[in-house]
Design an enzyme around this catalytic site. Structure first.
Site, PDB file in Angstrom:
ATOM      1  CG  HIS A   1      -3.197  -3.397   3.965  1.00 33.73           C
ATOM      2  ND1 HIS A   1      -2.207  -2.792   4.709  1.00 33.73           N
ATOM      3  CD2 HIS A   1      -3.825  -2.408   3.292  1.00 33.73           C
ATOM      4  CE1 HIS A   1      -2.238  -1.484   4.509  1.00 33.73           C
ATOM      5  NE2 HIS A   1      -3.210  -1.225   3.647  1.00 33.73           N
TER       6      HIS A   1
ATOM      7  CD  GLU B   1      -0.496  -5.657   6.119  1.00 34.34           C
ATOM      8  OE1 GLU B   1      -0.362  -6.202   5.005  1.00 34.34           O
ATOM      9  OE2 GLU B   1      -0.797  -4.453   6.262  1.00 34.34           O
TER      10      GLU B   1
ATOM     11  CB  CYS C   1      -0.981  -0.071   1.162  1.00 37.24           C
ATOM     12  SG  CYS C   1      -2.437   0.923   0.902  1.00 37.24           S
TER      13      CYS C   1
HETATM   14  N1  GLN Z   1      -3.522   6.375   1.042  1.00 42.79           N
HETATM   15  C1  GLN Z   1      -2.268   6.065   1.652  1.00 42.79           C
HETATM   16  C2  GLN Z   1      -1.119   6.836   1.009  1.00 42.79           C
HETATM   17  O1  GLN Z   1      -1.312   7.563   0.102  1.00 42.79           O
HETATM   18  C3  GLN Z   1      -2.002   4.590   1.580  1.00 42.79           C
HETATM   19  C4  GLN Z   1      -3.014   3.842   2.419  1.00 42.79           C
HETATM   20  C5  GLN Z   1      -2.477   2.591   3.065  1.00 42.79           C
HETATM   21  O2  GLN Z   1      -1.275   2.362   3.119  1.00 42.79           O
HETATM   22  N2  GLN Z   1      -3.364   1.807   3.602  1.00 42.79           N
HETATM   23  O3  GLN Z   1      -0.005   6.695   1.423  1.00 42.79           O
END
Ligand code: GLN
Length: 186
Positions: free
Chosen positions: A168, A170, A79
């Site tokens: 994610h 995890e 992410c």
């Molecule tokens: N929206 C977040 C970002 O721009 C990422 C979201 C996340 O890691 N769950 O960094």
């Protein structure tokens, strides 16, 4: 096997738990001195990419992390970690800028900010995927390859020693993506 987990901010604890289920040790990186010593790979967790970038720079870790990855250290970004590794970011500035992917931040809009899906992951079969204000990968180039798609959007990719997921792994009970990463570290 010992895996460093960047523990400045965000969902790092869940990665350490997943690693211990797989009998791998984890080492939390909270400051520059934690990054010395030996480990076999690095996880950059989800969180807020802009905050993590700022902390990496403030703690003097940014260049160390970047050059370790450039030197071939296996890295797994989830992410926000994906955003930090991307060379191109459609609606944000560049961070570590190491992987030939074009990322789109907060790409699913506010209403679809968080959702769960099941989809095929190359070589792993169908796995559960949890998305939280997730980015997606608009395109891959160079030696980067797509590993998974949801609704025709790329949500996982690999380029040599770098693995990224928009979701994610995890947060689910399915350890296969972490196993895949541990195999990259062997
Ligand atoms: N929206 C977040 C970002 O721009 C990422 C979201 C996340 O890691 N769950 O960094």
């Amino acid at each position: 096997m010992k895996i460093a987990v960047l523990a400045l901010q965000g969902a790092f604890e869940e990665h350490s738990k997943m690693l211990s289920k797989l009998d791998a040790q984890s080492k939390e990186i909270r400051q520059k001195s934690d990054f010395y010593g030996s480990f076999d790979g690095l996880i950059i967790p989800g969180g807020e990419s802009t905050v993590m970038d700022k902390l990496l720079r403030e703690l003097g870790l940014f260049d160390d992390v970047k050059s370790a990855i450039q030197g071939g250290m296996p890295v797994f970004g989830t992410c926000a970690g994906l955003i930090l590794l991307a060379k191109e970011i459609e609606n944000g500035g560049e961070h570590l800028g190491l992987m030939d992917i074009r990322a789109c931040r907060n790409a699913y809009g506010r209403q679809l900010g968080s959702f769960a899906a099941h989809s095929d992951f190359a070589g792993l079969g169908e796995i559960p995927m949890t998305f939280i204000r997730a980015p997606y990968i608009k395109s891959v180039s160079g030696t980067a390859v797509s590993l998974a798609e949801v609704d025709n959007k790329i949500v996982a990719a690999r380029q040599e020693n770098m693995l990224v997921t928009a979701f994610h792994p995890e947060l689910n009970n399915n350890p296969t993506v972490h196993e895949y990463f541990l195999n990259m570290c062997r």
